[in-house]
Design a protein around this motif. Structure first.
Motif, PDB file in Angstrom:
ATOM      1  N   THR A   1       4.799   5.299   6.711  1.00 13.77           N
ATOM      2  CA  THR A   1       4.821   4.276   7.936  1.00 13.77           C
ATOM      3  C   THR A   1       5.689   3.166   7.977  1.00 13.77           C
ATOM      4  O   THR A   1       5.645   2.256   6.954  1.00 13.77           O
ATOM      5  CB  THR A   1       3.545   4.265   9.217  1.00 13.77           C
ATOM      6  N   SER A   2       6.680   2.741   8.635  1.00 16.17           N
ATOM      7  CA  SER A   2       7.253   1.689   9.257  1.00 16.17           C
ATOM      8  C   SER A   2       6.084   0.068   9.932  1.00 16.17           C
ATOM      9  O   SER A   2       6.343  -0.650   9.417  1.00 16.17           O
ATOM     10  CB  SER A   2       8.106   1.353   9.473  1.00 16.17           C
ATOM     11  N   SER A   3       4.867   0.621  10.076  1.00 16.40           N
ATOM     12  CA  SER A   3       3.813  -0.361  11.060  1.00 16.40           C
ATOM     13  C   SER A   3       3.448  -1.300  10.093  1.00 16.40           C
ATOM     14  O   SER A   3       2.701  -2.346  11.269  1.00 16.40           O
ATOM     15  CB  SER A   3       3.422   0.503  12.111  1.00 16.40           C
ATOM     16  N   GLY A   4       3.893  -1.020   8.956  1.00 17.86           N
ATOM     17  CA  GLY A   4       2.923  -1.883   8.022  1.00 17.86           C
ATOM     18  C   GLY A   4       3.721  -3.576   8.510  1.00 17.86           C
ATOM     19  O   GLY A   4       3.118  -4.239   7.924  1.00 17.86           O
TER      20      GLY A   4
ATOM     21  N   TYR B   1       0.778  -1.172   0.378  1.00 16.84           N
ATOM     22  CA  TYR B   1       0.264  -0.239   0.108  1.00 16.84           C
ATOM     23  C   TYR B   1       0.508   1.510  -0.261  1.00 16.84           C
ATOM     24  O   TYR B   1       1.879   0.675   0.562  1.00 16.84           O
ATOM     25  CB  TYR B   1      -1.271  -0.181   1.100  1.00 16.84           C
ATOM     26  N   TYR B   2       0.159   2.148  -0.648  1.00 15.09           N
ATOM     27  CA  TYR B   2       1.424   3.299  -1.014  1.00 15.09           C
ATOM     28  C   TYR B   2       1.583   3.679   0.576  1.00 15.09           C
ATOM     29  O   TYR B   2       2.386   4.658   1.176  1.00 15.09           O
ATOM     30  CB  TYR B   2       0.532   4.562  -0.989  1.00 15.09           C
ATOM     31  N   SER B   3       0.713   3.324   1.931  1.00 15.53           N
ATOM     32  CA  SER B   3       1.036   3.908   3.567  1.00 15.53           C
ATOM     33  C   SER B   3       2.493   3.058   3.535  1.00 15.53           C
ATOM     34  O   SER B   3       2.907   3.559   4.863  1.00 15.53           O
ATOM     35  CB  SER B   3      -0.413   3.406   4.493  1.00 15.53           C
ATOM     36  N   ASP B   4       2.337   2.317   2.993  1.00 11.92           N
ATOM     37  CA  ASP B   4       4.170   1.158   3.960  1.00 11.92           C
ATOM     38  C   ASP B   4       4.880   2.737   3.050  1.00 11.92           C
ATOM     39  O   ASP B   4       5.659   1.989   4.022  1.00 11.92           O
ATOM     40  CB  ASP B   4       3.990   0.011   3.224  1.00 11.92           C
TER      41      ASP B   4
END
Length: 131
Positions: A114-117, A108-111
């Motif tokens: 943020t490293s939380s994924g 996902y773009y959010s990856d």
């Protein structure tokens, strides 16, 4: 037990190239998101390149396109990050990471933000670029 072991970091002059490697063991999921992140002291860890192993589709954020390339060797379970045209701002600790293998998912773009994924992490390899 899943293990990720990075190598290939070092010190190079601006304009130079490095290829980082990450050997992954104990990871059996075949369709998942994994990638490379970097972190400078005092800053958050951010994604620099991702790959979805189901289709080997790669993702690199726009500012790094043309300089960073992610790839993998299925036979050796190794993830690579090729970095060219390095600049001092690329100096950081670079980490290899993968999502939980029991919860397969695409990237996902959010990856990138943020490293939380990511669930599994290597210990990192230091890259230093001098001007």
């Amino acid at each position: 037990q899943v293990q990720l072991v990075e190598s290939g970091g070092g010190s190079v002059q601006a304009g130079g190239s490095l290829r980082l490697s990450c050997v992954i063991s104990g990871y059996t999921a075949s369709e998942n998101c994994m990638g490379w992140f970097r972190q400078v002291p005092g800053n958050e860890r951010k994604g620099v390149a991702l790959i979805y192993t189901g289709t080997d589709t790669t993702y690199v954020p726009e500012p790094l396109k043309g300089r960073f390339t992610i790839s993998r060797d299925k036979a050796t379970n190794t993830l690579y990050l090729e970095m060219n045209g390095l600049i001092p701002e690329d100096s950081a600790v670079y980490y290899c990471a993968a999502v939980r293998q029991d919860l397969p998912r695409p990237c996902y773009y959010s990856d990138f933000e943020t490293s939380s994924g990511m669930h599994y992490w290597g210990k990192g390899t230091l890259v230093t670029i001098s001007s």
